[in-house]
Design a protein around this motif. Structure first.
Motif, PDB file in Angstrom:
ATOM      1  N   GLU A 324       0.845  -1.194   0.000  1.00  0.00           N
ATOM      2  CA  GLU A 324       0.000   0.000   0.000  1.00  0.00           C
ATOM      3  C   GLU A 324       0.879   1.242   0.000  1.00  0.00           C
ATOM      4  O   GLU A 324       1.819   1.333   0.781  1.00  0.00           O
ATOM      5  CB  GLU A 324      -0.875   0.006   1.245  1.00  0.00           C
ATOM      6  CG  GLU A 324      -1.827  -1.154   1.246  1.00  0.00           C
ATOM      7  CD  GLU A 324      -3.014  -0.883   2.147  1.00  0.00           C
ATOM      8  OE1 GLU A 324      -4.003  -1.595   1.987  1.00  0.00           O
ATOM      9  OE2 GLU A 324      -2.933   0.029   2.994  1.00  0.00           O
ATOM     10  N   LEU A 325       0.562   2.189  -0.832  1.00  0.00           N
ATOM     11  CA  LEU A 325       1.400   3.385  -0.937  1.00  0.00           C
ATOM     12  C   LEU A 325       0.607   4.641  -0.613  1.00  0.00           C
ATOM     13  O   LEU A 325      -0.557   4.759  -1.013  1.00  0.00           O
ATOM     14  CB  LEU A 325       1.934   3.537  -2.366  1.00  0.00           C
ATOM     15  CG  LEU A 325       2.863   2.437  -2.871  1.00  0.00           C
ATOM     16  CD1 LEU A 325       3.111   2.612  -4.353  1.00  0.00           C
ATOM     17  CD2 LEU A 325       4.174   2.498  -2.115  1.00  0.00           C
ATOM     18  N   VAL A 326       1.250   5.563   0.098  1.00  0.00           N
ATOM     19  CA  VAL A 326       0.696   6.905   0.279  1.00  0.00           C
ATOM     20  C   VAL A 326       1.766   7.877  -0.204  1.00  0.00           C
ATOM     21  O   VAL A 326       2.915   7.827   0.255  1.00  0.00           O
ATOM     22  CB  VAL A 326       0.340   7.210   1.748  1.00  0.00           C
ATOM     23  CG1 VAL A 326      -0.339   8.573   1.847  1.00  0.00           C
ATOM     24  CG2 VAL A 326      -0.551   6.135   2.325  1.00  0.00           C
ATOM     25  N   ILE A 327       1.395   8.733  -1.133  1.00  0.00           N
ATOM     26  CA  ILE A 327       2.368   9.538  -1.874  1.00  0.00           C
ATOM     27  C   ILE A 327       1.995  11.006  -1.758  1.00  0.00           C
ATOM     28  O   ILE A 327       0.856  11.379  -2.046  1.00  0.00           O
ATOM     29  CB  ILE A 327       2.319   9.120  -3.366  1.00  0.00           C
ATOM     30  CG1 ILE A 327       2.696   7.636  -3.481  1.00  0.00           C
ATOM     31  CG2 ILE A 327       3.196  10.013  -4.230  1.00  0.00           C
ATOM     32  CD1 ILE A 327       2.219   6.992  -4.762  1.00  0.00           C
ATOM     33  N   ARG A 328       2.951  11.843  -1.324  1.00  0.00           N
ATOM     34  CA  ARG A 328       2.648  13.277  -1.279  1.00  0.00           C
ATOM     35  C   ARG A 328       2.935  13.894  -2.646  1.00  0.00           C
ATOM     36  O   ARG A 328       3.912  13.540  -3.306  1.00  0.00           O
ATOM     37  CB  ARG A 328       3.498  13.964  -0.215  1.00  0.00           C
ATOM     38  CG  ARG A 328       3.004  15.375   0.053  1.00  0.00           C
ATOM     39  CD  ARG A 328       3.754  16.033   1.142  1.00  0.00           C
ATOM     40  NE  ARG A 328       5.095  16.359   0.694  1.00  0.00           N
ATOM     41  CZ  ARG A 328       6.030  16.875   1.487  1.00  0.00           C
ATOM     42  NH1 ARG A 328       5.770  17.100   2.744  1.00  0.00           N
ATOM     43  NH2 ARG A 328       7.217  17.162   1.011  1.00  0.00           N
ATOM     44  N   HIS A 329       2.081  14.816  -3.000  1.00  0.00           N
ATOM     45  CA  HIS A 329       2.212  15.469  -4.294  1.00  0.00           C
ATOM     46  C   HIS A 329       1.919  16.945  -4.078  1.00  0.00           C
ATOM     47  O   HIS A 329       0.975  17.296  -3.366  1.00  0.00           O
ATOM     48  CB  HIS A 329       1.191  14.861  -5.267  1.00  0.00           C
ATOM     49  CG  HIS A 329       1.192  15.503  -6.608  1.00  0.00           C
ATOM     50  ND1 HIS A 329       0.218  16.394  -6.999  1.00  0.00           N
ATOM     51  CD2 HIS A 329       2.045  15.378  -7.632  1.00  0.00           C
ATOM     52  CE1 HIS A 329       0.492  16.796  -8.226  1.00  0.00           C
ATOM     53  NE2 HIS A 329       1.577  16.198  -8.644  1.00  0.00           N
ATOM     54  N   ALA A 330       2.751  17.819  -4.663  1.00  0.00           N
ATOM     55  CA  ALA A 330       2.546  19.263  -4.476  1.00  0.00           C
ATOM     56  C   ALA A 330       1.137  19.648  -4.906  1.00  0.00           C
ATOM     57  O   ALA A 330       0.552  18.999  -5.780  1.00  0.00           O
ATOM     58  CB  ALA A 330       3.579  20.026  -5.277  1.00  0.00           C
ATOM     59  N   GLY A 331       0.618  20.694  -4.304  1.00  0.00           N
ATOM     60  CA  GLY A 331      -0.804  21.022  -4.457  1.00  0.00           C
ATOM     61  C   GLY A 331      -1.276  21.358  -5.851  1.00  0.00           C
ATOM     62  O   GLY A 331      -2.452  21.187  -6.165  1.00  0.00           O
ATOM     63  N   ASP A 332      -0.353  21.836  -6.725  1.00  0.00           N
ATOM     64  CA  ASP A 332      -0.841  22.234  -8.038  1.00  0.00           C
ATOM     65  C   ASP A 332      -1.363  21.012  -8.788  1.00  0.00           C
ATOM     66  O   ASP A 332      -0.804  19.934  -8.724  1.00  0.00           O
ATOM     67  CB  ASP A 332       0.262  22.927  -8.851  1.00  0.00           C
ATOM     68  CG  ASP A 332       1.531  22.098  -8.851  1.00  0.00           C
ATOM     69  OD1 ASP A 332       1.710  21.332  -7.883  1.00  0.00           O
ATOM     70  OD2 ASP A 332       2.317  22.203  -9.803  1.00  0.00           O
TER      71      ASP A 332
END
Ligand code: ATP
Length: 371
Positions: A324-332
């Motif tokens: 299972e992955l949780v990935i942060r991504h910049a808001g744009d």
């Protein structure tokens, strides 16, 4: 202010050992936070320091003095609970002064202490109110004020902010940090809240099943967890874990295969690659994705859910072959911030590595990885 020393402390309820051989030294003026899953023994440990719970084995020392047989009121500690436990029929001032009254302190001195603390905690205008006429945050400030007026050697906090709404928690968290700085007091604090632990603590103690898993500064715990349990427990959202196979070791480098990666093997610098078992676990925090300079193999994911928080997004790929992955991504808004298949760059230099039994493998300081 005093130090707190726990030597081989254990606690049994009948045959059930809930705290086992805990050794811990809390220095004068230190802010130590206990964290761990529900039922791991955090509150029991605090209650044993306070004297509300007898210890089954070992030794508790406060200010260098053994506490065996010393009642809670004589230990120089003050405890603040999640349930504020204020007397409903006493005013704020009477609640705060009550323990001083019980000590036989003269009224003039009691009033002076209460006034000084009320000033610090911005409670002056509320001194004549009853608890039911206060907000949750104000009640919690009274509970903290009641502890401060006693001028204890050690403050013990058991989830003091849990009953407050999110905004008040943030405000009270800052107030507690300021209070700690102003009083220079020894504080031991139990919480479930990762942010409270990371922001308030000089040192964090991570407990599991009544045993200390790791003690360290917030950055030691976050950046260099000793094992997979600590790595997975600290951090919000949590670290993702991928199963990996060791294909080759070369000097201080290890080459790994991870299901779902494309563009070659993953190369990590580790201290003792020869000691690795064939199967290992790679840990990636949400911020270890989307590096500024893409490098190494990409990870194919199928994003099932996107949490949009405004400034940033969290992409969830629960069905990924590798875990299972949780990935942060910049808001744009970008192509990756939508549901569906995507190939995601990973900063493998930051990856954590664990043996199959969960012990952390020492990484070498990040070196320039192969492009
Ligand atoms: P939480 O985060 O849920 O408050 P905790 O880490 O503070 O949990 P404790 O309250 O210290 O955990 O409890 C540790 C263990 O001891 C739990 O399994 C609990 O059920 C058990 N326990 C606590 N008090 C007693 C008691 N008086 N009698 C029997 N068992 C108890």
């Amino acid at each position: 202010m005093a130090s707190v020393e726990l030597q081989n402390v254990s606690k049994r309820f009948g045959d059930f050992e809930v705290v086992r051989d805990v050794d811990l030294s809390v220095r004068h003026g230190e802010f130590v936070v206990f964290v761990g899953p529900s039922g791991c023994g955090k509150s029991t440990l605090l209650r044993m320091i306070c004297g509300l719970e007898p210890i089954s084995g070992g030794k508790v020392m406060i200010g260098g003095k053994p506490m065996r047989g010393v009642p809670p009121a004589k230990r120089g500690v003050a405890m603040v609970f999640q349930s504020y436990a204020l007397y409903p029929h006493k005013t704020v001032a009477q609640n705060m002064a009550f323990s001083l009254l019980m000590q036989g302190m003269a009224k003039a001195e009691r009033d002076k202490r209460v006034a000084a603390v009320a000033e610090t905690l911005q409670l002056k205008h509320l001194l004549n109110r009853l608890p039911k006429e206060l907000s949750g945050g104000q009640r919690q400030r009274v509970a903290i004020g009641r502890a401060i007026v006693r001028q204890p050697e050690v403050f013990l906090f058991d989830e003091p902010l849990s009953n407050l709404d999110a905004e008040l928690r943030v405000q009270m968290r800052l107030e507690l940090a300021k209070l700690h700085r102003a009083l220079g007091a020894t504080m031991i604090y139990v919480t479930h809240d990762q942010t409270e632990a990371m922001t308030l603590a000089d040192r964090i103690v991570v407990l599991r099943d009544g045993v200390i898993e790791q003690t360290g500064t917030p950055s030691e715990i976050y950046d260099a967890p000793k094992n997979r349990f600590v790595a997975g427990f600290m951090g919000s959202p949590k670290m993702s874990f991928l199963e990996a196979t060791v294909r080759e070791t070369n000097g201080k480098k290890v080459l790994l295969d991870i299901a779902g990666t494309s563009g070659g093997r993953i190369e990590l610098d580790v201290e003792e690659p020869a000691r690795l078992s064939p199967q290992v676990i790679v840990g990636l925090r949400p911020e270890h994705f989307f590096p500024r300079v893409p490098m190494g193999p990409r990870l194919a994911v199928d994003i099932e859910f996107v949490e949009r928080l405004g400034g940033e997004n969290y992409l969830h790929a629960p069905g990924h072959a590798a875990g299972e992955l949780v990935i942060r991504h910049a808001g744009d808004e970008g192509p990756a911030a939508v549901r569906g298949p995507a190939e995601i760059a990973v900063d493998w230099t930051k990856a954590h590595l664990f043996t199959a039994d969960g012990s952390a493998v020492a990484r070498r300081p990040a070196q320039q990885p192969r492009q």
